[in-house]
Design a protein around this motif. Sequence first.
Motif, PDB file in Angstrom:
ATOM      1  N   MET A   1      13.112   6.563  -5.673  1.00 25.20           N
ATOM      2  CA  MET A   1      12.502   7.659  -6.352  1.00 25.20           C
ATOM      3  C   MET A   1      10.999   7.757  -5.987  1.00 25.20           C
ATOM      4  SD  MET A   1      12.231   8.518 -10.379  1.00 25.20           S
ATOM      5  CE  MET A   1      13.976   8.628 -10.654  1.00 25.20           C
ATOM      6  N   ILE A   2      10.324   8.486  -5.568  1.00 29.96           N
ATOM      7  CA  ILE A   2       8.946   8.880  -5.233  1.00 29.96           C
ATOM      8  C   ILE A   2       8.228   9.416  -6.313  1.00 29.96           C
ATOM      9  CG2 ILE A   2       7.316   9.762  -3.513  1.00 29.96           C
ATOM     10  CD1 ILE A   2       9.069   7.619  -2.306  1.00 29.96           C
ATOM     11  N   PHE A   3       7.011   8.648  -6.725  1.00 28.03           N
ATOM     12  CA  PHE A   3       6.274   9.457  -7.798  1.00 28.03           C
ATOM     13  C   PHE A   3       4.954  10.035  -7.089  1.00 28.03           C
ATOM     14  CE2 PHE A   3       8.710   6.185  -9.695  1.00 28.03           C
ATOM     15  CZ  PHE A   3       9.158   6.573 -10.822  1.00 28.03           C
ATOM     16  N   ALA A   4       5.095  10.982  -6.799  1.00 28.79           N
ATOM     17  CA  ALA A   4       4.157  11.703  -5.815  1.00 28.79           C
ATOM     18  C   ALA A   4       2.553  11.712  -6.593  1.00 28.79           C
ATOM     19  CB  ALA A   4       4.466  13.370  -5.760  1.00 28.79           C
ATOM     20  N   GLY A   5       1.744  11.209  -5.703  1.00 30.66           N
ATOM     21  CA  GLY A   5       0.257  11.121  -6.188  1.00 30.66           C
ATOM     22  C   GLY A   5       0.107   9.886  -7.181  1.00 30.66           C
ATOM     23  N   ARG A   6       0.966   8.906  -7.270  1.00 28.09           N
ATOM     24  CA  ARG A   6       0.536   7.777  -8.048  1.00 28.09           C
ATOM     25  C   ARG A   6      -0.406   6.841  -7.623  1.00 28.09           C
ATOM     26  NH1 ARG A   6       5.421   3.388  -9.951  1.00 28.09           N
ATOM     27  NH2 ARG A   6       5.779   3.413  -7.723  1.00 28.09           N
ATOM     28  N   PHE A   7      -0.641   6.787  -6.341  1.00 26.05           N
ATOM     29  CA  PHE A   7      -1.715   5.962  -5.966  1.00 26.05           C
ATOM     30  C   PHE A   7      -2.702   7.044  -4.774  1.00 26.05           C
ATOM     31  CE2 PHE A   7       1.868   3.070  -5.871  1.00 26.05           C
ATOM     32  CZ  PHE A   7       1.541   2.068  -6.645  1.00 26.05           C
ATOM     33  N   GLY A   9      -5.752   8.358  -3.736  1.00 24.03           N
ATOM     34  CA  GLY A   9      -7.230   7.575  -3.446  1.00 24.03           C
ATOM     35  C   GLY A   9      -7.500   6.424  -3.672  1.00 24.03           C
ATOM     36  N   LYS A  10      -6.227   5.472  -3.741  1.00 25.08           N
ATOM     37  CA  LYS A  10      -6.056   4.131  -3.936  1.00 25.08           C
ATOM     38  C   LYS A  10      -6.003   3.533  -2.517  1.00 25.08           C
ATOM     39  CE  LYS A  10      -6.013   3.609  -8.463  1.00 25.08           C
ATOM     40  NZ  LYS A  10      -7.047   3.089  -9.372  1.00 25.08           N
ATOM     41  N   VAL A  11      -6.623   2.388  -2.261  1.00 21.68           N
ATOM     42  CA  VAL A  11      -6.649   1.631  -0.763  1.00 21.68           C
ATOM     43  C   VAL A  11      -5.912   0.284  -1.340  1.00 21.68           C
ATOM     44  CG1 VAL A  11      -7.800   0.271   0.865  1.00 21.68           C
ATOM     45  CG2 VAL A  11      -8.877   2.624  -0.025  1.00 21.68           C
ATOM     46  N   MET A  12      -4.648   0.389  -0.510  1.00 22.02           N
ATOM     47  CA  MET A  12      -3.622  -0.888  -0.852  1.00 22.02           C
ATOM     48  C   MET A  12      -3.651  -1.686   0.462  1.00 22.02           C
ATOM     49  SD  MET A  12       0.286  -0.828  -1.790  1.00 22.02           S
ATOM     50  CE  MET A  12       0.056  -0.082  -3.494  1.00 22.02           C
ATOM     51  N   VAL A  13      -3.918  -2.817   0.266  1.00 21.80           N
ATOM     52  CA  VAL A  13      -3.621  -3.858   1.467  1.00 21.80           C
ATOM     53  C   VAL A  13      -2.075  -4.519   1.120  1.00 21.80           C
ATOM     54  CG1 VAL A  13      -4.409  -5.956   2.632  1.00 21.80           C
ATOM     55  CG2 VAL A  13      -6.170  -4.121   1.862  1.00 21.80           C
ATOM     56  N   VAL A  14      -1.384  -4.554   2.466  1.00 20.18           N
ATOM     57  CA  VAL A  14       0.123  -5.044   2.266  1.00 20.18           C
ATOM     58  C   VAL A  14       0.261  -6.137   3.355  1.00 20.18           C
ATOM     59  CG1 VAL A  14       2.612  -4.877   1.954  1.00 20.18           C
ATOM     60  CG2 VAL A  14       0.997  -2.827   1.176  1.00 20.18           C
ATOM     61  N   ALA A  29       4.259   3.346  -0.766  1.00 20.36           N
ATOM     62  CA  ALA A  29       2.997   3.790  -1.331  1.00 20.36           C
ATOM     63  C   ALA A  29       2.221   4.730  -0.332  1.00 20.36           C
ATOM     64  CB  ALA A  29       2.257   2.344  -1.530  1.00 20.36           C
ATOM     65  N   ALA A  30       2.260   4.682   0.874  1.00 18.17           N
ATOM     66  CA  ALA A  30       1.544   5.863   1.701  1.00 18.17           C
ATOM     67  C   ALA A  30       2.236   7.311   1.135  1.00 18.17           C
ATOM     68  CB  ALA A  30       1.964   5.656   2.989  1.00 18.17           C
ATOM     69  N   ARG A  31       3.397   7.151   0.709  1.00 17.78           N
ATOM     70  CA  ARG A  31       4.068   8.489   0.359  1.00 17.78           C
ATOM     71  C   ARG A  31       3.654   8.868  -1.046  1.00 17.78           C
ATOM     72  NH1 ARG A  31      10.625   8.518   1.138  1.00 17.78           N
ATOM     73  NH2 ARG A  31      10.243  10.699   0.429  1.00 17.78           N
ATOM     74  N   GLU A  32       3.201   7.949  -1.813  1.00 19.03           N
ATOM     75  CA  GLU A  32       2.746   8.130  -3.066  1.00 19.03           C
ATOM     76  C   GLU A  32       1.188   8.250  -3.162  1.00 19.03           C
ATOM     77  OE1 GLU A  32       4.357   5.383  -5.581  1.00 19.03           O
ATOM     78  OE2 GLU A  32       6.452   5.985  -5.449  1.00 19.03           O
ATOM     79  N   GLY A  33       0.529   8.405  -2.088  1.00 18.33           N
ATOM     80  CA  GLY A  33      -0.691   8.672  -1.904  1.00 18.33           C
ATOM     81  C   GLY A  33      -1.820   7.536  -1.396  1.00 18.33           C
ATOM     82  N   ALA A  55       4.308  10.890   9.188  1.00 18.66           N
ATOM     83  CA  ALA A  55       4.385  11.639   7.890  1.00 18.66           C
ATOM     84  C   ALA A  55       3.572  11.940   7.299  1.00 18.66           C
ATOM     85  CB  ALA A  55       5.195  10.584   7.216  1.00 18.66           C
ATOM     86  N   ASP A  56       2.191  12.011   7.778  1.00 21.18           N
ATOM     87  CA  ASP A  56       0.848  12.485   7.304  1.00 21.18           C
ATOM     88  C   ASP A  56       0.242  11.743   6.202  1.00 21.18           C
ATOM     89  OD1 ASP A  56       0.966  15.086   8.624  1.00 21.18           O
ATOM     90  OD2 ASP A  56       2.331  15.706   7.430  1.00 21.18           O
ATOM     91  N   GLY A  57       0.642  10.346   6.376  1.00 21.19           N
ATOM     92  CA  GLY A  57      -0.048   9.300   5.573  1.00 21.19           C
ATOM     93  C   GLY A  57      -1.107   8.753   6.301  1.00 21.19           C
ATOM     94  N   ARG A  58      -2.052   7.762   5.482  1.00 18.92           N
ATOM     95  CA  ARG A  58      -3.195   7.280   5.861  1.00 18.92           C
ATOM     96  C   ARG A  58      -2.672   5.588   6.091  1.00 18.92           C
ATOM     97  NH1 ARG A  58      -7.925   9.549   4.774  1.00 18.92           N
ATOM     98  NH2 ARG A  58      -8.956   7.797   6.139  1.00 18.92           N
ATOM     99  N   ALA A  59      -2.892   5.180   7.377  1.00 18.57           N
ATOM    100  CA  ALA A  59      -2.807   3.733   7.418  1.00 18.57           C
ATOM    101  C   ALA A  59      -3.171   3.101   8.544  1.00 18.57           C
ATOM    102  CB  ALA A  59      -1.131   3.584   7.587  1.00 18.57           C
ATOM    103  N   VAL A  60      -3.772   2.107   8.530  1.00 14.88           N
ATOM    104  CA  VAL A  60      -4.207   1.133   9.760  1.00 14.88           C
ATOM    105  C   VAL A  60      -3.527   0.063   9.781  1.00 14.88           C
ATOM    106  CG1 VAL A  60      -6.428   2.249   9.823  1.00 14.88           C
ATOM    107  CG2 VAL A  60      -6.217   0.310   8.493  1.00 14.88           C
ATOM    108  N   SER A  61      -3.275  -0.729  10.822  1.00 17.53           N
ATOM    109  CA  SER A  61      -2.699  -1.962  11.035  1.00 17.53           C
ATOM    110  C   SER A  61      -3.548  -3.010  11.706  1.00 17.53           C
ATOM    111  CB  SER A  61      -1.178  -1.827  11.732  1.00 17.53           C
ATOM    112  OG  SER A  61      -1.721  -1.734  13.110  1.00 17.53           O
ATOM    113  N   VAL A  62      -3.331  -4.169  11.002  1.00 19.08           N
ATOM    114  CA  VAL A  62      -4.261  -5.381  11.450  1.00 19.08           C
ATOM    115  C   VAL A  62      -3.356  -6.618  11.914  1.00 19.08           C
ATOM    116  CG1 VAL A  62      -6.174  -7.061  10.790  1.00 19.08           C
ATOM    117  CG2 VAL A  62      -5.899  -4.800   9.903  1.00 19.08           C
ATOM    118  N   ARG A  63      -3.411  -7.119  13.181  1.00 19.07           N
ATOM    119  CA  ARG A  63      -2.570  -8.227  13.713  1.00 19.07           C
ATOM    120  C   ARG A  63      -3.593  -9.328  13.386  1.00 19.07           C
ATOM    121  NH1 ARG A  63      -1.473  -8.779  19.179  1.00 19.07           N
ATOM    122  NH2 ARG A  63      -0.106 -10.641  18.141  1.00 19.07           N
ATOM    123  N   CYS A  64      -2.759 -10.534  12.618  1.00 21.87           N
ATOM    124  CA  CYS A  64      -3.622 -11.438  12.160  1.00 21.87           C
ATOM    125  C   CYS A  64      -2.799 -12.388  11.578  1.00 21.87           C
ATOM    126  CB  CYS A  64      -4.531 -11.209  11.008  1.00 21.87           C
ATOM    127  SG  CYS A  64      -3.466 -10.486   9.559  1.00 21.87           S
TER     128      CYS A  64
END
Length: 261
Positions: A1-7, A9-14, A29-33, A55-64
């Motif tokens: 289940m997706i909760f649209a907009g739950r996140f 404006g939030k920046v999440m590091v995974v 999380a990206a699908r939820e904003g 999928a029109d989400g916002r993401a950057v990856s960091v190899r570390c």
Amino acid sequence: MIFAGRFAGKVMVVTGAAQGIGAGVATRAAREGAHVVLADRADFVTEVEEAIVAADGRAVSVRCDLETYEGAAATMAAAIAAFGRIDILVNNVGGAIRMRPYAAFEPQQIDAEIRRSLMPTLYCCHAALPAMLEQGAGTIVNVSSNGTRGIRRVPYSAAKGGINGLTQALAMEYGESGIRVVATAPGGTSAPPRRVARNPQGDNAQEQAWMAEAVAQVTSSTFMKRYGTLEEQIAPILFLASDEASYITGTVLPVAGGDNG
């Protein structure tokens, strides 16, 4: 289940975001904003980034390498550079390297288990705190394990017990600063085959037998007598990360079919 907009404006590091639970948390999380920062040492973490962006989400990856403090610091710096803040940190790196009786572990193997399953979380919490303190807000979700009680993985159990202690102590220390610290404790979880081997040296016949004993114990200890699914692990992590859990801190939530570890 997706909760649209739950996140929104939030920046999440995974962390550990290239596959398994981490990839699932980041993608949903990206699908939820959320604007998502994906940290992993595997090259294919970029595939998760590309799928989110497609999928029109916002993401950057960091190899570390998050088994080093430099890797943790670089990840948080990349998050600030890309999105200007860190609202949520999901510490997902970890996993038993070997399964064997404790007496059969070699000293360097004990060190490796602690380095894999405890140090990335310790380092990332420390590296993310300055940004959260400056903001006066933040949420840290640690992925622990119900394997604090189990057979054939004592060093891993000790590392995950350390994460539980870290979660509670950090929550108490920084609660008045607007920072929540929580954890889930997953049990055995069904997932696609790992693209990076748990033990790069491979398991011999005896180690495979010890692994089978551990798997049997994990399954028999749950009330439901089965492994969980990825979705059954992802949903509680995202709930604890969200504002719906705003009055929950210092809690380690078992997600293991009734086996609390």
